[in-house]
Design an enzyme around this catalytic site. Structure first.
Site, PDB file in Angstrom:
ATOM      1  N   CYS A 198       0.863  -1.180   0.000  1.00  0.00           N
ATOM      2  CA  CYS A 198       0.000   0.000   0.000  1.00  0.00           C
ATOM      3  C   CYS A 198       0.901   1.231   0.000  1.00  0.00           C
ATOM      4  O   CYS A 198       2.117   1.110  -0.098  1.00  0.00           O
ATOM      5  CB  CYS A 198      -0.952  -0.009   1.199  1.00  0.00           C
ATOM      6  SG  CYS A 198      -0.101  -0.094   2.794  1.00  0.00           S
ATOM      7  N   THR A 199       0.319   2.404   0.103  1.00  0.00           N
ATOM      8  CA  THR A 199       1.081   3.643  -0.085  1.00  0.00           C
ATOM      9  C   THR A 199       2.281   3.759   0.853  1.00  0.00           C
ATOM     10  O   THR A 199       3.428   3.837   0.417  1.00  0.00           O
ATOM     11  CB  THR A 199       0.162   4.863   0.102  1.00  0.00           C
ATOM     12  OG1 THR A 199      -0.976   4.734  -0.743  1.00  0.00           O
ATOM     13  CG2 THR A 199       0.905   6.153  -0.242  1.00  0.00           C
TER      14      THR A 199
END
Length: 297
Positions: free
Chosen positions: A192-193
């Protein structure tokens, strides 16, 4: 100590999270709100009994002061801050709130944390360890996107599995649908980010029978800082501020396409219908046309 002109003139964005038991989230919320206001920082901070998750922007000096003073809280002593270009102007205001979860998967009772972080989460891999795993295990390795499907439209790891989810609340139902049972005995790299969503997602996956689950230290951001566009990441990274997206080099691939005309683009725009405001990929020409909407409203 004198403050340098650079620290006062330049601005930065700080991204951070820490999973640790918090006995009184409201007290931490009030302290953080006062601290940010005193330093002129804007952004969004969520606090729960499981920890803290924040993104703030301001002058370089203010960000340095914020990081130093936040680490003075015993549970946050070893917290890592990611620095990014930007500033207070990238956020409309300061928001500091107490929530049941600092990442909303809809399973606050399932998540367990101690002073070392999430209990039972996926194995952490540094960016170079991710590449080594792929070198050793080849196509057996599955990259599993832990973000909303929309974010993956403009950037993702090569050959990644992108779940059909609109929000993190959709993940549990998606994991339990049976669609991904074929992955349960494979090495799965969740990403994820910045890493926070996968701290929780990887634990939820392991609780549901996925045997070999990994997560990337620092998420896509840290991997991109290490390898730019010469590794396994492709495209742009969606970010939750006025920038909307960022690239790790000028060589970033353009993976997104305008929903109206099909032209290459990596920029999301709000639907022109004021009652909808769905984010859609549009090229600049189509975005300027008030007749263009998301097509769903």
């Amino acid at each position: 100590m004198a403050v340098s002109a650079t620290d006062l003139k330049e601005s930065r964005i700080l991204l951070y999270y820490c999973f640790t038991p918090i006995a009184d989230p409201t007290a931490i919320m009030l302290w953080q709100k006062q601290l940010c206001e005193s330093l002129g920082l804007t952004g969004r901070i969520l606090i729960s009994e499981h920890g803290i998750n924040g993104t703030v922007g301001g002058s370089l000096h203010a960000c340095k002061q914020y990081a130093r003073r936040t680490r003075e809280y015993p549970g946050f002593k070893g917290m890592e801050f990611k620095w990014s270009q930007g500033g207070a102007e990238d956020f409309p205001r300061l928001s500091v709130k107490v929530r049941d979860e600092i990442v909303s998967f809809g399973a606050p009772g399932e998540l367990k944390v101690d002073e070392n972080g999430v209990i039972g989460g996926g194995t952490h891999l540094k960016p170079e360890e991710v590449n080594k795993l792929v070198e050793e295990r080849g196509d057996d390795v599955v990259f599993f996107d832990g973000r909303n499907a929309m974010e993956a439209e403009i950037g993702r790891f090569k050959n990644a599995v992108v779940p059909d989810v609109e929000t993190t609340h959709d993940f549990i139902k998606e994991l339990e649908s049976g669609k991904y049972d074929w992955m349960k005995d494979k090495p799965v790299v969740s990403y994820c980010t910045g890493g926070i969503r996968c701290e929780v997602l990887s634990a939820l996956m392991k609780n549901r029978g996925f045997e070999e689950v990994y997560q990337i230290d620092g998420g896509i951001v840290r991997y991109g800082e290490k390898y730019g566009d010469k590794g396994l990441w492709e495209g742009s990274l969606y970010v939750f501020d006025k920038r909307m997206h960022m690239e790790f080099s000028e060589e970033a691939k353009q993976l997104g396409f305008c929903k109206n005309c099909g032209a290459a683009t990596n920029t999301f725009h709000n639907c022109e219908n004021s009652e909808c405001r769905e984010q859609i990929l549009l090229c600049e020409d189509c975005a300027a046309d008030p007749a263009v909407t998301c097509g769903e409203c």
